[in-house]
Enzyme design. Sequence first.
Site, mmCIF file in Angstrom:
data_model
loop_
_atom_site.group_PDB
_atom_site.id
_atom_site.type_symbol
_atom_site.label_atom_id
_atom_site.label_comp_id
_atom_site.label_asym_id
_atom_site.label_seq_id
_atom_site.Cartn_x
_atom_site.Cartn_y
_atom_site.Cartn_z
ATOM 1 N N LYS A 2 -5.144 5.636 8.229
ATOM 2 C CA LYS A 2 -5.812 6.057 6.982
ATOM 3 C C LYS A 2 -6.599 7.323 7.243
ATOM 4 O O LYS A 2 -7.430 7.374 8.143
ATOM 5 C CB LYS A 2 -6.747 4.943 6.506
ATOM 6 C CG LYS A 2 -7.446 5.229 5.185
ATOM 7 C CD LYS A 2 -8.306 4.034 4.807
ATOM 8 C CE LYS A 2 -9.354 4.351 3.770
ATOM 9 N NZ LYS A 2 -8.836 4.370 2.421
ATOM 10 N N SER B 167 -12.701 -3.390 -0.857
ATOM 11 C CA SER B 167 -13.040 -2.777 0.434
ATOM 12 C C SER B 167 -14.518 -2.445 0.493
ATOM 13 O O SER B 167 -15.074 -1.902 -0.465
ATOM 14 C CB SER B 167 -12.278 -1.460 0.609
ATOM 15 O OG SER B 167 -10.942 -1.712 0.919
ATOM 16 N N ARG C 163 0.862 -1.189 0.000
ATOM 17 C CA ARG C 163 0.000 0.000 0.000
ATOM 18 C C ARG C 163 0.894 1.233 0.000
ATOM 19 O O ARG C 163 1.734 1.383 0.879
ATOM 20 C CB ARG C 163 -0.901 -0.019 1.241
ATOM 21 C CG ARG C 163 -1.873 1.153 1.319
ATOM 22 C CD ARG C 163 -2.841 0.932 2.483
ATOM 23 N NE ARG C 163 -3.821 1.992 2.583
ATOM 24 C CZ ARG C 163 -3.653 3.091 3.316
ATOM 25 N NH1 ARG C 163 -2.541 3.268 4.002
ATOM 26 N NH2 ARG C 163 -4.590 4.010 3.355
HETATM 27 N N1 TZP Z 1 -8.538 0.821 5.425
HETATM 28 C C1 TZP Z 1 -9.407 0.966 6.413
HETATM 29 S S1 TZP Z 1 -8.647 1.322 7.879
HETATM 30 C C2 TZP Z 1 -7.112 1.270 7.168
HETATM 31 C C3 TZP Z 1 -7.235 0.986 5.821
HETATM 32 C C4 TZP Z 1 -6.131 0.877 4.854
HETATM 33 C C5 TZP Z 1 -5.852 1.522 7.936
HETATM 34 C C6 TZP Z 1 -5.469 0.376 8.803
HETATM 35 O O1 TZP Z 1 -4.292 0.682 9.511
HETATM 36 P P1 TZP Z 1 -4.102 0.267 11.042
HETATM 37 O O2 TZP Z 1 -2.804 0.944 11.431
HETATM 38 O O3 TZP Z 1 -3.957 -1.232 11.091
HETATM 39 O O4 TZP Z 1 -5.281 0.797 11.790
#
Ligand code: TZP
Length: 210
Positions: free
Chosen positions: A137, A108, A39
């Site tokens: 995010k 997603s 990502r």
């Molecule tokens: N999509 C929804 S939450 C997220 C993504 C890419 C971030 C997840 O990161 P973390 O640090 O595991 O909460």
Amino acid sequence: MSFELPRLYPLTDAALSGLSHAEQVESLINGGATLIQLREKDLSPMEFYRQAKAALRVARQRRVRIIINDRVDLALALGADGVHLGQSDLPPHAARRLLGGNAIIGLSTHSADQACKAVTFPVNYLAIGPVFNTVTKRDTALEVGLEGVRAVRSAIGAMPLVAIGGITEANARQVIDAGADAVALISALLSRPEETIIRTRRIFQTLATG
Ligand code: TZP
Ligand code: MG
């Protein structure tokens, strides 16, 4: 479209870890990961392509599969194992047409309603999130909580489901018990890169049974 998610599905984050995608992939594999999503939200396509190519080389040597976040074009150009699409990326049928029947395509979703609609799409797995509060995010949808994971599971039957957002060693078991097949993690694995291997191993152990 038979596909099984491993219990832990790590995502890379070069900005957070300060490491290249290849370095992160190496540590995550040493911790036991078998499916990893690259990502990248900051690098140019050229630079991401170069880094992803190096990461794929590491993964191929270890028989680990690599999924590219968002970018069907890069997944295709790299010969990656698949792509993970958001709600505003290319539609799944277009990604499937480009990548072919063997590619792993994930999508997603942010609610049971979205997940329910996605069941008929040509995808191998769905993601639901954010489950909990996350700072990784920006501009996320509302947190769905464990209730949201339960609701999605009952809406999608046996479709493979990964939960994401604010998941840690402390709550991962509850997320699986709520109906997810897998948990996707970023900061819990990569916020302290020197601990990535041990943290990855520990979460696999936590999730090994049941
Ligand atoms: N999509 C929804 S939450 C997220 C993504 C890419 C971030 C997840 O990161 P973390 O640090 O595991 O909460
Ligand atoms: Mg996306």
